[in-house]
Design a protein around this motif. Sequence first.
Motif, PDB file in Angstrom:
ATOM      1  N   UNK A 132       0.849  -1.203   0.000  1.00 45.53           N
ATOM      2  CA  UNK A 132       0.000   0.000   0.000  1.00 45.53           C
ATOM      3  C   UNK A 132       0.883   1.251   0.000  1.00 45.53           C
ATOM      4  N   UNK A 133       1.908   1.218   0.822  1.00 44.61           N
ATOM      5  CA  UNK A 133       2.825   2.349   0.920  1.00 44.61           C
ATOM      6  C   UNK A 133       3.562   2.573  -0.408  1.00 44.61           C
ATOM      7  N   UNK A 134       3.989   1.483  -1.032  1.00 45.08           N
ATOM      8  CA  UNK A 134       4.686   1.581  -2.319  1.00 45.08           C
ATOM      9  C   UNK A 134       3.777   2.128  -3.414  1.00 45.08           C
ATOM     10  N   UNK A 135       2.523   1.677  -3.442  1.00 43.17           N
ATOM     11  CA  UNK A 135       1.568   2.182  -4.434  1.00 43.17           C
ATOM     12  C   UNK A 135       1.407   3.692  -4.260  1.00 43.17           C
ATOM     13  N   UNK A 136       1.215   4.125  -3.017  1.00 41.83           N
ATOM     14  CA  UNK A 136       1.018   5.558  -2.756  1.00 41.83           C
ATOM     15  C   UNK A 136       2.228   6.365  -3.209  1.00 41.83           C
ATOM     16  N   UNK A 175       3.734   0.004 -13.587  1.00 36.87           N
ATOM     17  CA  UNK A 175       4.562  -0.753 -12.661  1.00 36.87           C
ATOM     18  C   UNK A 175       3.706  -1.792 -11.959  1.00 36.87           C
ATOM     19  N   UNK A 176       4.253  -2.986 -11.777  1.00 35.84           N
ATOM     20  CA  UNK A 176       3.549  -4.017 -11.021  1.00 35.84           C
ATOM     21  C   UNK A 176       4.073  -4.008  -9.596  1.00 35.84           C
ATOM     22  N   UNK A 177       3.166  -3.921  -8.651  1.00 38.25           N
ATOM     23  CA  UNK A 177       3.528  -3.883  -7.235  1.00 38.25           C
ATOM     24  C   UNK A 177       3.713  -5.296  -6.692  1.00 38.25           C
ATOM     25  N   UNK A 178       4.440  -5.415  -5.575  1.00 41.61           N
ATOM     26  CA  UNK A 178       4.603  -6.739  -4.966  1.00 41.61           C
ATOM     27  C   UNK A 178       3.250  -7.374  -4.677  1.00 41.61           C
ATOM     28  N   UNK A 179       3.185  -8.677  -4.815  1.00 40.90           N
ATOM     29  CA  UNK A 179       1.938  -9.400  -4.592  1.00 40.90           C
ATOM     30  C   UNK A 179       1.770  -9.666  -3.100  1.00 40.90           C
ATOM     31  N   UNK A 180       1.278  -8.662  -2.392  1.00 43.93           N
ATOM     32  CA  UNK A 180       1.051  -8.758  -0.952  1.00 43.93           C
ATOM     33  C   UNK A 180      -0.422  -8.462  -0.725  1.00 43.93           C
ATOM     34  N   UNK A 181      -1.057  -9.211   0.146  1.00 47.06           N
ATOM     35  CA  UNK A 181      -2.456  -8.937   0.470  1.00 47.06           C
ATOM     36  C   UNK A 181      -2.620  -8.864   1.984  1.00 47.06           C
TER      37      UNK A 181
END
Length: 195
Positions: A24-28, A156-162
Amino acid sequence: MTKRATKKRVALFGGSFNPPHAAHQLVALYVLETQPVDELWFLPTFQHVFGKELAPFADRVAMTKLIAKPLGARAKVSLAEKTLAQQPGFQGSRTYDLLKLLRKAHPDIAFRWVVGTDILAETDKWHRWNDVVKMAPLIVVGRGGQMPPDSSAAGLTMPDVSSTEVRAALHEKRPLDALLPRSVLRYIAERRLYR
């Protein structure tokens, strides 16, 4: 001093944030640094539209503020979902209703809506999806190994974290150093969440 010719531009990043994690932080950060926006507002869901059990709203807001803080003054946490839930006739949080509320409260702001590529396959589940996109054009970020469509502004593709994976790891007491910011890990431990 000349009057600003364009509206302030705000990217809206909604989610349960149950809990908020490093992706979430990386997306922001990615949206703030690469997209034509002035700010990004995190919008923690007050009540899940499909009735999923969530940690208390106040805790999710506090944790979301922890992930927003390192991003500086351009990242904020909005309580608009709570305001929406207190409206007469509220029947569950829907993005369309939330955007109507935000646009009425902030007519001087041009909104964009941040979504992951996984959402694009579920637009039929969204209330008035086409109107949502008109009110807040999308910023699509890759998720789960899926790149955004060519027409997307983000590439960009973000890490696959849920958050589901994070809650399972917390419950099983597996290490989470690579998935959660330290401040959020400390908050969860202090508040004894997700046990």
